[in-house]
Design a protein around this motif. Structure first.
Motif, PDB file in Angstrom:
ATOM      1  N   PHE A   7      -3.823   1.602  -3.889  1.00  0.00           N
ATOM      2  CA  PHE A   7      -5.068   0.990  -3.436  1.00  0.00           C
ATOM      3  C   PHE A   7      -5.448  -0.157  -4.379  1.00  0.00           C
ATOM      4  N   LEU A  66      -7.193   3.435   2.224  1.00  0.00           N
ATOM      5  CA  LEU A  66      -5.994   2.657   1.909  1.00  0.00           C
ATOM      6  C   LEU A  66      -5.465   1.961   3.163  1.00  0.00           C
ATOM      7  N   PRO A  99       0.828  -1.174   0.000  1.00  0.00           N
ATOM      8  CA  PRO A  99       0.000   0.000   0.000  1.00  0.00           C
ATOM      9  C   PRO A  99       0.863   1.224   0.000  1.00  0.00           C
TER      10      PRO A  99
END
Length: 491
Positions: free
Chosen positions: A269, A235, A36
């Protein structure tokens, strides 16, 4: 952001997905799904108790870049305490292409310099043993990860995982200072989304993914659809869920992938969504999650977000190649890889020094391989090694490429050079690569000796650098090699 790639992860096939298997970890840990990216754990600017640092009278163009205290967090923390400043820590690694891109193209921006009035800046190479105490307390699974800490107790007031634009870093610093000034975690109501986001980031930094996910959910519920920190909280949520609940991660990812905003954050994401999709047992659910991620990535590459770097744009293409390959579209994946390569080649041509151009070497090498142009990767990496003779990166990448091309003797020589220059966990990854090359060459005794060295190396790592899963994997491979060696002797 991007997960750390095991050198051997690149060897088995030369398909487009090869070019990006590690791209998002900038660089992430195990497993190697894309890590991420940007996430800021701080109160929103509106909560600031004091304005952000004012620019000096000196023109921005004339200001010097930030100065960092290297690999000495205790000294940096003591300096921050003595001067009443926050502590910013850049957790990076020399093998991480996103880390290099950030160092050469973002952290050098003179517009960040005014923050030195209120912040002490430090960076740590996460492979160095002297940094193990910091890493024991603060989890790093995405490279780079940026922390903003209160100097007195080391508590997290800001956290950003992966790539960021200059403006996003400025917002991270502004919000973190506001949180520290107002003691936001104590002063804000218990259900304030800003406070909940700080709690989520602290839990995430400590590796408590269940608590982090719960706090992210509460922050999102309280913040609502118009909350300025919504994208980073989303996220954070899928990143925390990825470690424990792939189905929930995929559900959240599909529901929100189209709304996430930022420079690198939307692609990151999507990368987490692709990672969670791969872990789903149901084929239909897998496909639906991948299609949602691919649709978002197509939109990103067609209209890159403002502030995204060449590294960010290349990662988006690389992720798109991964998604298309997983959906069975080999031709589309190849085209995406070619577009990624074009972005990186232009960026390398525009780099002002070999060290800056080297930020793009890994992505270029993997793209060349995927496109059947391995000789270009070999030439590029040989030239880079001549330019940067002290760095372990060029020979390590060269060994990976040559191994993938079946040129094992040359690969072994390059791997030996990389091992001689590397240290910490990265050196152990190169031992793993050497063992694979030795196996291909039929040198069983040498392979076993290398694997024993790798196991001993993992056993000797200090806490903070140690990885139980990596040690278990090394022990498994050693046991298999010893068994094969015994079988060969009997024959």
């Amino acid at each position: 952001m991007r997960p750390p790639a095991s050198p051997s992860a690149l060897v088995p096939t030369l398909v487009p997905v090869l070019a990006s298997a590690l791209a998002l970890a900038a660089c992430a840990a195990e497993p190697p799904p894309r890590a991420p990216a940007p996430q800021a754990a701080s109160a929103p600017p509106a909560a600031a108790a004091s304005p952000p640092p004012a620019a000096t009278a000196e023109p921005v163009e004339a200001q010097k870049p930030l100065e960092f205290i290297r690999d000495d967090v205790p000294r940096a923390r003591e300096k921050a305490r003595a001067e009443g400043k926050a502590l910013f820590v850049d957790a990076w690694a020399p093998w991480c292409h996103t880390c290099l891109s950030m160092k050469h193209h973002v952290l050098t921006d003179p517009s960040l310099r005014p923050f030195a009035d209120r912040v002490v800046f430090a960076d740590i190479d996460t492979d160095r043993p002297e940094n193990a105490p910091f890493l024991e307390r603060h989890e790093v699974t995405v490279w780079p990860t940026f922390f903003v800490l209160e100097p007195a107790n080391g508590e997290v007031v800001g956290l950003w995982r992966g790539a960021a634009s200059v403006e996003e870093l400025r917002e991270l610093l502004r919000g973190s200072l506001a949180a520290m000034d107002s003691r936001a975690a104590a002063a804000l109501p218990a259900d304030d989304p800003a406070r909940l986001l700080i709690e989520a980031k602290r839990a995430h930094s400590a590796g408590d993914h269940a608590a982090a996910a719960a706090a992210y959910r509460r922050a999102l519920a309280r913040g609502g659809a118009g909350w300025p920190r919504r994208s980073e909280a989303l996220l954070g949520l899928v990143s925390a869920l990825r470690r424990k609940d792939a189905a929930a991660c995929a559900d959240v990812g599909r529901a929100h992938v189209a709304e996430v905003k930022g420079a690198a954050l939307p692609a990151d994401f999507a990368s987490v969504l692709l990672s969670c999709a791969a872990a789903l047992p149901d084929r239909n659910a897998q496909r639906a999650a991948r299609e949602a991620a691919v649709a978002r990535l197509r939109a990103i590459v067609a209209d890159p977000p403002a502030g995204s770097s060449a590294d960010d744009r290349a990662d988006a293409w690389s992720l798109l190649a991964d998604g298309l390959q997983a959906l069975g579209d080999a031709e589309g994946a190849r085209a995406a890889t070619a577009s990624k390569l074009a972005v990186l080649e232009q960026a390398a041509r525009e780099a002002k020094a070999p060290e800056a151009a080297a930020a793009y070497d890994y992505g270029r090498a993997m793209a060349y391989l995927a496109l059947g142009r391995g000789e270009e990767a070999v030439a590029m990496l040989k030239e880079r090694e001549a330019q940067m003779p002290a760095s372990y990166e060029p020979p390590a990448r060269l060994a990976q490429v040559l191994h993938a091309m079946g040129r094992e003797e040359e690969a072994l020589a390059a791997a030996e050079r990389a091992i001689g220059r590397a240290y910490g966990p990265r050196r152990l990854r190169y031992l793993k690569l050497r063992a694979e090359i030795q196996e291909k060459l039929g040198r069983r005794a040498e392979q076993v000796a290398t694997l024993r060295e790798e196991v001993a190396g993992y056993e000797a790592l200090p806490r903070g650098l140690a990885s139980q899963s990596a040690l278990d994997d090394a022990r498994r491979r050693l046991a298999e090699a010893e068994k094969a060696q015994r079988g060969a002797k009997k024959r």
